[in-house]
Design an enzyme around this catalytic site. Structure first.
Site, PDB file in Angstrom:
ATOM      1  N   ASP A  74      11.952   5.107  21.566  1.00  0.00           N
ATOM      2  CA  ASP A  74      11.489   4.652  22.876  1.00  0.00           C
ATOM      3  C   ASP A  74      12.123   3.294  23.136  1.00  0.00           C
ATOM      4  O   ASP A  74      11.624   2.273  22.680  1.00  0.00           O
ATOM      5  CB  ASP A  74       9.969   4.556  22.914  1.00  0.00           C
ATOM      6  CG  ASP A  74       9.446   4.155  24.281  1.00  0.00           C
ATOM      7  OD1 ASP A  74      10.247   4.156  25.236  1.00  0.00           O
ATOM      8  OD2 ASP A  74       8.253   3.816  24.397  1.00  0.00           O
ATOM      9  N   GLU A 113      -6.777   5.334   6.428  1.00  0.00           N
ATOM     10  CA  GLU A 113      -6.806   5.483   7.883  1.00  0.00           C
ATOM     11  C   GLU A 113      -7.649   6.684   8.303  1.00  0.00           C
ATOM     12  O   GLU A 113      -8.365   6.625   9.307  1.00  0.00           O
ATOM     13  CB  GLU A 113      -5.378   5.628   8.424  1.00  0.00           C
ATOM     14  CG  GLU A 113      -4.564   4.354   8.395  1.00  0.00           C
ATOM     15  CD  GLU A 113      -5.022   3.347   9.430  1.00  0.00           C
ATOM     16  OE1 GLU A 113      -5.714   3.748  10.390  1.00  0.00           O
ATOM     17  OE2 GLU A 113      -4.686   2.156   9.287  1.00  0.00           O
ATOM     18  N   GLU A 128       0.849  -1.189   0.000  1.00  0.00           N
ATOM     19  CA  GLU A 128       0.000   0.000   0.000  1.00  0.00           C
ATOM     20  C   GLU A 128       0.886   1.240   0.000  1.00  0.00           C
ATOM     21  O   GLU A 128       1.825   1.338   0.783  1.00  0.00           O
ATOM     22  CB  GLU A 128      -0.899  -0.005   1.232  1.00  0.00           C
ATOM     23  CG  GLU A 128      -1.920   1.131   1.278  1.00  0.00           C
ATOM     24  CD  GLU A 128      -2.813   1.034   2.504  1.00  0.00           C
ATOM     25  OE1 GLU A 128      -4.033   1.182   2.349  1.00  0.00           O
ATOM     26  OE2 GLU A 128      -2.280   0.794   3.611  1.00  0.00           O
ATOM     27  N   GLU A 148     -10.975   6.426  10.782  1.00  0.00           N
ATOM     28  CA  GLU A 148     -10.994   7.071  12.092  1.00  0.00           C
ATOM     29  C   GLU A 148     -11.965   8.240  12.181  1.00  0.00           C
ATOM     30  O   GLU A 148     -12.366   8.618  13.280  1.00  0.00           O
ATOM     31  CB  GLU A 148      -9.577   7.516  12.477  1.00  0.00           C
ATOM     32  CG  GLU A 148      -8.617   6.349  12.630  1.00  0.00           C
ATOM     33  CD  GLU A 148      -7.330   6.722  13.333  1.00  0.00           C
ATOM     34  OE1 GLU A 148      -7.199   7.878  13.770  1.00  0.00           O
ATOM     35  OE2 GLU A 148      -6.450   5.847  13.449  1.00  0.00           O
TER      36      GLU A 148
END
Length: 250
Positions: free
Chosen positions: A173, A147, A138, A151
């Site tokens: 992180d 998306e 994609e 949403e």
């Protein structure tokens, strides 16, 4: 020990409108229903052998209610908090077995509860630009459009893509690098009414979203100060681009 850095990429669409009542540019933001730290814990994206400080930091970044939920040791309730009724039985079984091995079998959850009790403060539920992970084969833009509709419920015919704008941001992180790529769109006039109540119209479209609303730059700055994800470095340039676009358009 495996120290390879993992890369997680998400693609989003910054969709703007001009609020004709106050003459301010606004963008659509969505608020997650759970914290990233809670999701990472439930999906076992941590090392049980890591130093305790890393695990305590994870619990620090959860909301108080999420920490209380983990302390119940009831994995079904934790899983439901994220997935609700979504049928992901194979994934559930895999993650439950890991949770059971890590925390229940050794001492019936005593170490886990002790670590949670050392957590201070409270995490927040993130406000962010609608985005998600690309499917196999994609394109970035196709992912952003898909998306955004999932949403917000707003389909492609209601906005115009501004192809000259494309920005990315990354942060680390632990062992994971998170990369976010953003495109920019301008809402068509048929949906520009300031009173359009997105919170009522599109709330709870998907399990991970709790709220959705239009936010101006002042609100974006306020939100960014209260959460770990700073939206201003991305939305600020997007708003400036929109200002120039509208100036030359008219």
């Amino acid at each position: 020990m495996d120290t390879a850095m993992q890369l997680k990429t998400s693609i989003g669409l910054i969709t703007c409108r001009m609020n004709t009542q106050n003459n301010q540019i606004e963008t659509i933001l969505v608020q997650k229903r759970y914290s990233l730290a809670f999701s990472e814990f439930i999906h076992c994206h941590y090392s049980i052998n890591a130093n305790q400080g890393h695990l305590i930091k994870m619990f620090n970044n959860m909301t108080i209610n999420e920490r209380l939920l983990v302390k119940t040791l009831d994995f079904d309730r934790m899983w439901y908090h994220i997935w609700i009724e979504t049928p992901v039985y194979e994934l559930y079984h895999k993650k439950y077995q890991k949770f059971r091995k890590n925390w229940l079998l050794p001492d019936n959850g005593k170490k886990l509860i002790s670590l949670i009790n050392q957590a201070k403060g409270s995490g927040t539920l993130l406000w962010e630009i609608p985005k998600g992970k690309p499917k196999e084969d994609e394109s970035d833009l196709t992912c952003a459009i898909r998306e955004f509709e999932e949403e917000t419920g707003i389909t492609r015919e209601y906005y115009q893509i501004l192809p000259e704008f494309k920005k990315s941001m990354s942060y680390f992180d632990g062992k994971t690098e998170y990369k976010h790529i953003y495109f920019l769109a301008m809402l068509c006039k048929s949906l520009e009414e300031p009173n359009m109540n997105l919170s009522l119209q599109y709330e709870n479209r998907i399990a991970e979203i709790s709220k959705i609303s239009w936010q101006n730059m002042e609100a974006v700055r306020f939100i960014s100060k209260r959460q770990s994800l700073n939206l201003e470095p991305i939305i600020g340039p997007a708003f400036n681009f929109i200002k120039n676009y509208l100036r030359y358009k008219h």
